[in-house]
Design a protein around this motif. Structure first.
Motif, short mmCIF file in Angstrom:
data_model
loop_
_atom_site.label_atom_id
_atom_site.label_comp_id
_atom_site.label_asym_id
_atom_site.label_seq_id
_atom_site.Cartn_x
_atom_site.Cartn_y
_atom_site.Cartn_z
N GLU A 64 -8.37 -31.85 30.78
CA GLU A 64 -9.56 -32.69 30.73
C GLU A 64 -10.19 -32.87 32.11
O GLU A 64 -11.39 -33.12 32.22
N GLY A 68 -3.77 -27.41 32.19
CA GLY A 68 -3.15 -27.72 30.92
C GLY A 68 -4.22 -27.76 29.84
O GLY A 68 -5.37 -27.39 30.07
N ALA A 69 -3.83 -28.22 28.65
CA ALA A 69 -4.80 -28.17 27.56
C ALA A 69 -4.61 -29.31 26.57
O ALA A 69 -4.77 -29.13 25.37
N GLY A 70 -4.25 -30.48 27.09
CA GLY A 70 -4.19 -31.62 26.19
C GLY A 70 -2.84 -31.77 25.52
O GLY A 70 -2.66 -31.38 24.38
N ALA A 71 -1.87 -32.30 26.23
CA ALA A 71 -0.55 -32.59 25.66
C ALA A 71 0.16 -33.49 26.66
O ALA A 71 0.50 -33.05 27.75
N ARG A 102 4.84 -23.13 24.56
CA ARG A 102 4.61 -24.51 24.10
C ARG A 102 5.29 -25.43 25.11
O ARG A 102 6.32 -25.08 25.68
N GLY A 103 4.73 -26.62 25.30
CA GLY A 103 5.25 -27.50 26.36
C GLY A 103 6.49 -28.25 25.96
O GLY A 103 6.52 -29.48 25.99
N PHE A 136 -0.11 -25.74 19.92
CA PHE A 136 0.61 -26.86 20.56
C PHE A 136 -0.36 -27.76 21.31
O PHE A 136 -0.09 -28.93 21.51
N TYR A 137 -1.47 -27.20 21.74
CA TYR A 137 -2.38 -27.91 22.64
C TYR A 137 -3.64 -28.36 21.90
O TYR A 137 -4.13 -27.65 21.03
N THR A 138 -4.14 -29.53 22.30
CA THR A 138 -5.27 -30.08 21.54
C THR A 138 -6.63 -29.87 22.20
O THR A 138 -7.65 -30.15 21.59
N HIS A 139 -6.66 -29.41 23.43
CA HIS A 139 -7.90 -29.49 24.19
C HIS A 139 -8.80 -28.24 24.10
O HIS A 139 -9.94 -28.26 24.51
N TYR A 140 -8.28 -27.16 23.56
CA TYR A 140 -9.13 -25.97 23.44
C TYR A 140 -10.20 -26.19 22.37
O TYR A 140 -9.98 -26.92 21.41
#
Ligand code: FMN
Ligand code: SF4
Ligand code: FES
Lengths: 457, 170
Positions: A133, A172-175, A192-193, B79-83
């Motif tokens: 973000e 990152g991508a939101g986690a 996966r994180g 797994f990730y929500t932001h894409y």
């Protein structure tokens, strides 16, 4: 410890943050920038830097408060494997927004800290894992890194010393779980994180199975100042066992929310009532979560406490990430807890049963209390579940969910009981007034399901 | 960009191909890590930029490019929500709903957007312009309530300010 003089405290980490050119390399250099790194690389052996940081008692600002120099000293000295430094810029603990300022407004301070840490552990490769973000912070950092490469501050010959250090930004991508260090490393490896069982600790076997140090942004930003101004100066700020400047993020019901740079050990009341202008709208203080949403709650009566690692620990809570969430007397604690639990349930990675199921159960049970469908036993049931979550999982996200839950339930139990009682009135009305059932004629389980159905219309 | 625009830009619904510039960027990314697979998250970001969202063909393209199975790429992606996801609107409105924002009225923001757009969280307007998402702490709690619109943060929101922001979007 005498009260800390926060009013005459001269900012360290945010000293330049408000200047329009604070992110520029030239501005940074003209204010003594990279002198700390130069000193470390030219005048100290790596081991000496570790000893210096150990002596400073700098403790990690990411959440756990682990002594920084000690963590570095766990990295094996003689190993054929490469070593890695990883910057934790995931900043995802609810109530925390301090690293963002450094990333967006003083990127070179961070890069300088990275160079010092990399030299200390002899890592030639560093990654900065930034939450997806934070697009602005990412861009500012990318630009600063380019500037640093262009001027020989990063790359094969750092500051002309022959030391190599490469730094790469990694989004990152939101986690939330990617803030946990082993989850972060999994994510950085392109997976996966998922957190991993410790030991082995990352210092021994971390990124790509090589020795790795993970440090928070704010922790690293302290390093240039420790190098240039010395250990004694650093230790003179706040308590001896965990000193230094500290960024506290105040959110919620205060007049002036924001990030405050203060000496470690400032009294929480001074922070709220003096620096932040008190509780908004002239209301009364009810509760504070002092270290990000994973910390145990303090009641208004418990807020006369020094904001440092040990003092908060003695009060049964923690400094954590420095996220101070303030709640006034209009706050519905059932609602607040439900919000927190929804967060942890959503963010659990699902590997461990106590965490995956526990966070889900807690959300569900507190949810039904909130909706007026709770039972008196539910409160103790939740406390039992919390008990079964702490210390039983791969990472401490389960504990992070249980801590606020357990403390809010215990300290504000009356509010939960009242909600249950009110709900029972409602339930009785539904049961007797509605066409559904004869009270007592059905099992508790079915009763619950029917009430639910009635409730949802 | 809407999904339709994205699909058109990506050259229809058939197999996707990264642009030459993206391929150069991918080579650079590979040079930054000791193993190629570590570049997966950044390469997914590139795919997001190139194709407008991560959909089936984008996943296949990433898998082909990196020499890993589409199943693996999909597993990581989910797994990730932001894409940006398939079907996301031109503007994704991400309203923070975590406790500090809740204490300062994010619920009103969500309700206002639901009413104004006629959709609930997780839904997209029929014209493909807006997607509404409730998200967790954006790391900006001192300026709550906060909404991230695509890449940009909008802070200290009031309902009037929010309307003005939405009205001004191209
Ligand atoms: C669930 C969870 C989330 C975390 N999130 C963050 C985070 O967003 N940023 C951070 O710096 N540390 C976070 N941590 C702490 C890290 O695991 C790690 O302790 C820290 O990065 C170490 O850096 P430090 O020693 O410099 O504090 C988190 C820990 C847990 C268990
Ligand atoms: S405790 Fe929760 S978040 Fe941590 S590894 Fe286990 S399931 Fe995942
Ligand atoms: S809770 Fe909304 S930005 Fe942190």
């Amino acid at each position: 410890m005498p009260p800390v003089d926060y009013r005459n405290f001269e900012k360290v980490l945010l000293k330049h943050a408000d200047h329009p050119d604070s992110a520029e390399l030239d501005y940074y250099l003209s204010h003594g920038g990279y002198e700390g790194a130069r000193k470390a690389l030219t005048q100290h052996e790596p081991g000496q830097v570790i000893a210096l940081v150990k002596a400073s008692n700098l403790r990690g600002r990411g959440g756990a408060g682990f002594p920084c120099g000690l963590k570095w000293s766990f990295v094996p000295k003689s190993t054929p494997k490469p070593k890695y430094l990883v910057v934790n810029a995931d900043e995802s603990e609810p109530g925390t927004f301090k690293d963002r300022i450094i990333l967006e407004r003083d990127p070179h301070q961070l890069i300088e800290g990275i160079l010092i840490a990399a030299w200390a552990i002899q890592a030639s490769t560093a990654y900065c894992y930034i939450r997806g973000e934070f697009v602005k912070g990412y861009r500012v950092m990318e630009r600063a890194i380019q500037e640093a490469y262009d001027r020989g501050i990063l790359g094969p010959n750092v500051l002309g010393t022959g030391f190599r250090c490469d730094l790469t930004m990694h989004r990152g991508a939101g986690a939330y779980i990617c803030g946990e260090e082993t989850g972060l490393l999994s994510s950085l490896e392109g997976k996966r994180g998922l957190p991993k069982i410790k030991p082995p600790f990352p210092a021994v076997e971390g990124l790509f199975r090589c020795p790795t140090v993970v440090n928070n942004v704010e922790t690293l930003a302290n390093l240039p100042h420790i190098l240039t101004r010395g250990v004694d100066w650093f230790k003179s700020i706040g308590p001896d066992k965990g000193p230094g400047p500290k960024l506290l993020c105040v959110s919620g019901h205060v007049e002036r929310p924001g990030t405050y740079e203060v000496p470690m050990g400032i009294n929480l009341k001074d922070l709220i009532f003096d620096l932040c202008g008190g509780i908004w709208k002239g209301r009364e203080l009810k509760a504070v979560i002092p270290g990000g949403s994973s910390a145990k709650v303090l009641t208004a009566a418990e807020c006369d406490v020094a904001m440092d690692f040990d003092s908060l620990m003695a009060k049964g809570t923690m400094l954590g990430s420095g996220g101070v969430i303030v709640m006034d007397d209009s706050t519905d604690m059932v609602d607040a807890l439900y919000n927190i639990l929804r967060f942890y349930h959503h963010e659990s990675c699902g590997q461990c049963t106590p965490c995956r199921e526990g966070t889900g159960w807690l959300e569900k049970i507190v949810g039904r209390i909130r909706a007026g469908r709770g039972r008196m036993e539910d409160i103790d049931l939740c406390l039992d579940i919390c008990d079964m979550m702490v210390g039983k999982t791969i990472c401490v996200l389960a504990d992070a969910a249980a801590f606020p839950c357990e403390s809010i339930l215990r300290k504000f139990r009356g509010e939960f009981e009242e909600r249950v009682r009110k709900g029972q009135g409602f339930t009785r009305k539904v049961l007797t007034g509605g066409p559904l059932v004869q009270p007592g004629a059905i099992s508790a389980h079915n009763q619950e399901r029917r009430i639910e159905a009635a409730h949802h219309g | 960009m809407t999904q339709a625009e994205a699909t058109e830009r990506a050259g229809g619904a058939g197999p996707r191909e990264f642009s030459e510039a993206a391929k150069r960027r991918i080579e650079w990314l590979y040079s930054r890590y000791p193993v190629r697979e570590a570049a997966l998250l950044p390469v997914l970001r590139l795919a997001e930029e190139e194709f407008g969202a991560i959909d089936g063909p984008a996943i296949e393209c990433v898998a082909r490019e990196m020499g890993i199975s589409p199943g693996h790429v999909y597993g990581v992606f989910t797994f990730y929500t932001h894409y940006r996801r398939e079907g996301d609107g031109k503007y994704v409105l991400q309203v923070c709903s975590t406790l500090p924002c809740a204490l300062r009225g994010c619920r009103d923001v969500v309700h206002h957007l639901e009413e104004r757009l006629g959709i609930g969280p997780g839904e997209t307007t029929p014209d493909g312009r807006f997607t509404l998402k409730k998200v967790e702490c954006l790391g900006s709690c001192d300026t709550a309530p906060v909404v991230q619109v695509n890449e940009d943060y909008h802070e200290n929101l009031t309902l009037e300010k929010l309307d003005a922001i939405l009205d001004a979007l191209p």
